[in-house]
Design a protein around this motif. Structure first.
Motif, PDB file in Angstrom:
ATOM      1  N   ILE A  80      -5.508  66.264  81.997  1.00 26.30           N
ATOM      2  CA  ILE A  80      -5.409  64.944  82.623  1.00 26.30           C
ATOM      3  C   ILE A  80      -6.417  64.044  81.908  1.00 26.30           C
ATOM      4  N   PRO A  81      -5.953  63.180  81.010  1.00 20.00           N
ATOM      5  CA  PRO A  81      -6.885  62.343  80.260  1.00 20.00           C
ATOM      6  C   PRO A  81      -7.622  61.367  81.179  1.00 20.00           C
ATOM      7  N   ALA A  82      -8.714  60.819  80.693  1.00 22.26           N
ATOM      8  CA  ALA A  82      -9.455  59.795  81.443  1.00 22.26           C
ATOM      9  C   ALA A  82      -8.490  58.677  81.831  1.00 22.26           C
ATOM     10  N   GLY A  83      -8.546  58.269  83.078  1.00 25.60           N
ATOM     11  CA  GLY A  83      -7.671  57.211  83.569  1.00 25.60           C
ATOM     12  C   GLY A  83      -6.367  57.695  84.155  1.00 25.60           C
ATOM     13  N   SER A  84      -6.069  58.990  84.002  1.00 26.15           N
ATOM     14  CA  SER A  84      -4.802  59.539  84.513  1.00 26.15           C
ATOM     15  C   SER A  84      -5.024  60.336  85.788  1.00 26.15           C
ATOM     16  N   SER A  85      -3.922  60.604  86.476  1.00 22.25           N
ATOM     17  CA  SER A  85      -3.985  61.361  87.732  1.00 22.25           C
ATOM     18  C   SER A  85      -2.652  62.039  88.016  1.00 22.25           C
ATOM     19  N   ILE A  86      -2.720  63.012  88.908  1.00 24.35           N
ATOM     20  CA  ILE A  86      -1.524  63.577  89.543  1.00 24.35           C
ATOM     21  C   ILE A  86      -1.550  63.052  90.977  1.00 24.35           C
ATOM     22  N   GLY A  87      -0.501  62.348  91.365  1.00 20.14           N
ATOM     23  CA  GLY A  87      -0.477  61.717  92.679  1.00 20.14           C
ATOM     24  C   GLY A  87      -0.477  62.731  93.822  1.00 20.14           C
ATOM     25  N   TYR A  88      -0.775  62.194  94.977  1.00 19.28           N
ATOM     26  CA  TYR A  88      -0.828  62.997  96.210  1.00 19.28           C
ATOM     27  C   TYR A  88       0.592  63.469  96.541  1.00 19.28           C
ATOM     28  N   HIS A  89       0.750  64.775  96.734  1.00 19.84           N
ATOM     29  CA  HIS A  89       2.091  65.327  96.939  1.00 19.84           C
ATOM     30  C   HIS A  89       2.022  66.566  97.814  1.00 19.84           C
ATOM     31  N   GLN A  90       3.164  66.912  98.377  1.00 20.44           N
ATOM     32  CA  GLN A  90       3.263  68.057  99.287  1.00 20.44           C
ATOM     33  C   GLN A  90       3.933  69.237  98.589  1.00 20.44           C
ATOM     34  N   HIS A  91       3.518  70.446  98.961  1.00 21.99           N
ATOM     35  CA  HIS A  91       4.212  71.670  98.525  1.00 21.99           C
ATOM     36  C   HIS A  91       4.928  72.286  99.716  1.00 21.99           C
ATOM     37  N   ILE A  92       6.206  72.547  99.522  1.00 22.07           N
ATOM     38  CA  ILE A  92       7.019  73.140 100.584  1.00 22.07           C
ATOM     39  C   ILE A  92       7.674  74.403 100.036  1.00 22.07           C
ATOM     40  N   GLY A  93       7.452  75.508 100.732  1.00 21.92           N
ATOM     41  CA  GLY A  93       8.008  76.786 100.294  1.00 21.92           C
ATOM     42  C   GLY A  93       7.265  77.390  99.125  1.00 21.92           C
ATOM     43  N   GLU A  94       6.107  76.831  98.839  1.00 21.78           N
ATOM     44  CA  GLU A  94       5.304  77.291  97.701  1.00 21.78           C
ATOM     45  C   GLU A  94       3.862  76.856  97.950  1.00 21.78           C
ATOM     46  N   PHE A  95       2.932  77.380  97.136  1.00 19.16           N
ATOM     47  CA  PHE A  95       1.540  76.943  97.205  1.00 19.16           C
ATOM     48  C   PHE A  95       1.044  76.712  95.784  1.00 19.16           C
ATOM     49  N   GLU A  96      -0.034  75.932  95.659  1.00 16.53           N
ATOM     50  CA  GLU A  96      -0.577  75.662  94.327  1.00 16.53           C
ATOM     51  C   GLU A  96      -2.082  75.903  94.316  1.00 16.53           C
ATOM     52  N   ALA A  97      -2.544  76.516  93.250  1.00 20.90           N
ATOM     53  CA  ALA A  97      -3.980  76.704  93.024  1.00 20.90           C
ATOM     54  C   ALA A  97      -4.376  75.964  91.754  1.00 20.90           C
ATOM     55  N   TYR A  98      -5.462  75.189  91.840  1.00 21.47           N
ATOM     56  CA  TYR A  98      -6.086  74.555  90.684  1.00 21.47           C
ATOM     57  C   TYR A  98      -7.404  75.280  90.409  1.00 21.47           C
ATOM     58  N   TYR A  99      -7.704  75.478  89.130  1.00 28.28           N
ATOM     59  CA  TYR A  99      -9.008  76.025  88.740  1.00 28.28           C
ATOM     60  C   TYR A  99      -9.513  75.165  87.592  1.00 28.28           C
ATOM     61  N   VAL A 100     -10.618  74.470  87.824  1.00 32.39           N
ATOM     62  CA  VAL A 100     -11.089  73.472  86.852  1.00 32.39           C
ATOM     63  C   VAL A 100     -11.832  74.156  85.707  1.00 32.39           C
ATOM     64  N   LEU A 101     -11.438  73.802  84.479  1.00 35.52           N
ATOM     65  CA  LEU A 101     -12.084  74.336  83.273  1.00 35.52           C
ATOM     66  C   LEU A 101     -13.053  73.342  82.655  1.00 35.52           C
ATOM     67  N   GLU A 102     -12.667  72.073  82.615  1.00 33.97           N
ATOM     68  CA  GLU A 102     -13.481  71.050  81.947  1.00 33.97           C
ATOM     69  C   GLU A 102     -13.322  69.721  82.671  1.00 33.97           C
ATOM     70  N   GLY A 103     -14.358  68.900  82.596  1.00 36.57           N
ATOM     71  CA  GLY A 103     -14.271  67.538  83.102  1.00 36.57           C
ATOM     72  C   GLY A 103     -14.606  67.425  84.571  1.00 36.57           C
TER      73      GLY A 103
ATOM     74  N   GLU B 151      -7.344  63.137  90.456  1.00 38.35           N
ATOM     75  CA  GLU B 151      -7.461  62.186  89.359  1.00 38.35           C
ATOM     76  C   GLU B 151      -8.681  62.499  88.526  1.00 38.35           C
ATOM     77  N   ASN B 152      -8.617  62.083  87.286  1.00 39.37           N
ATOM     78  CA  ASN B 152      -9.755  62.241  86.393  1.00 39.37           C
ATOM     79  C   ASN B 152     -10.812  61.227  86.814  1.00 39.37           C
ATOM     80  N   ALA B 153     -11.996  61.715  87.167  1.00 46.25           N
ATOM     81  CA  ALA B 153     -13.079  60.849  87.627  1.00 46.25           C
ATOM     82  C   ALA B 153     -14.173  60.727  86.572  1.00 46.25           C
ATOM     83  N   GLY B 154     -13.849  61.107  85.335  1.00 51.83           N
ATOM     84  CA  GLY B 154     -14.847  61.059  84.273  1.00 51.83           C
ATOM     85  C   GLY B 154     -14.331  60.328  83.046  1.00 51.83           C
ATOM     86  N   ASP B 155     -15.070  60.474  81.948  1.00 55.25           N
ATOM     87  CA  ASP B 155     -14.722  59.792  80.707  1.00 55.25           C
ATOM     88  C   ASP B 155     -14.079  60.727  79.690  1.00 55.25           C
TER      89      ASP B 155
END
Lengths: 118, 118
Positions: free
Chosen positions: B46-69, B99-103
């Motif tokens: 997710i480059p600086a200034g970009s984001s993934i909007g707020y969304h729902q998961h139905i019938g599934e789940f999602e895990a995020y694990y932050v590597l950088e930024g 959303e990306n909150a950095g540079d």
């Protein structure tokens, strides 16, 4: 739910799969959080000089995705270098193993998931 | 099986989940290689200034694990900063967005898996 880095479980495994040295599993997603899918959803740190020995997966498969460092992968009969961005898929019934082939940590994501369609 | 970095599929998604800018999905494990488990096993940039909007998961789940930024996560009613090593689990039926909150690039591992025990 958010789990901070300091609360992610880290397992230090000595001679992982009869490999060399110590390997560190950062279990960021716990098996009980991914019910019925598998048993490992982790970042794996293999320090210089360490390895995960050659081993078989039965009833499950494993995917490696390299983040940092240089690995030497044994994938069945093949031995090949892995670098950041490369992946290895070890299907149900197959063997693999990996060692750190560099001077810095080898870091990868490892997923071990059940063979649901077996 | 080994897939080299240059052969890992990269999807550029504009306004991901009605978010900002572009997001890049490096699909290192393809859904068809993880049959019946889920639909996303990727490194997400997710480059600086970009984001993934707020969304729902139905019938599934999602895990995020932050590597950088640095990320700003909306997790249900909570808004919190995510840094490397932090994880977010969005269970079946829940909402999240980031959303990306950095540079610099915000880089994370994202897994979307089916809710098998639902």
């Amino acid at each position: 739910m958010v789990r901070r880095k300091e609360n992610v479980r880290v397992r230090e495994v000595t001679h992982a799969q009869n490999g060399k040295g110590q390997v560190f599993f950062h279990d960021w997603l716990l098996p009980e959080e991914a019910a019925h899918h598998g048993r490992v959803f982790s970042k794996v740190v293999i320090p210089a000089g360490s390895s995960i020995g050659y081993h078989q997966h039965i009833g499950e498969f494993e995917a490696y995705y390299v983040l940092e460092g240089k690995g030497l992968l044994r994938d069945g009969e093949d031995v090949t270098e892995l670098n950041p961005g490369d992946m290895n898929l070890c299907p149900d019934g197959s063997f693999h193993g990996i060692e750190n082939a560099g001077d810095t940590d080898l870091v990868l994501i490892a997923l071990i998931m059940n063979q649901l369609d077996g």
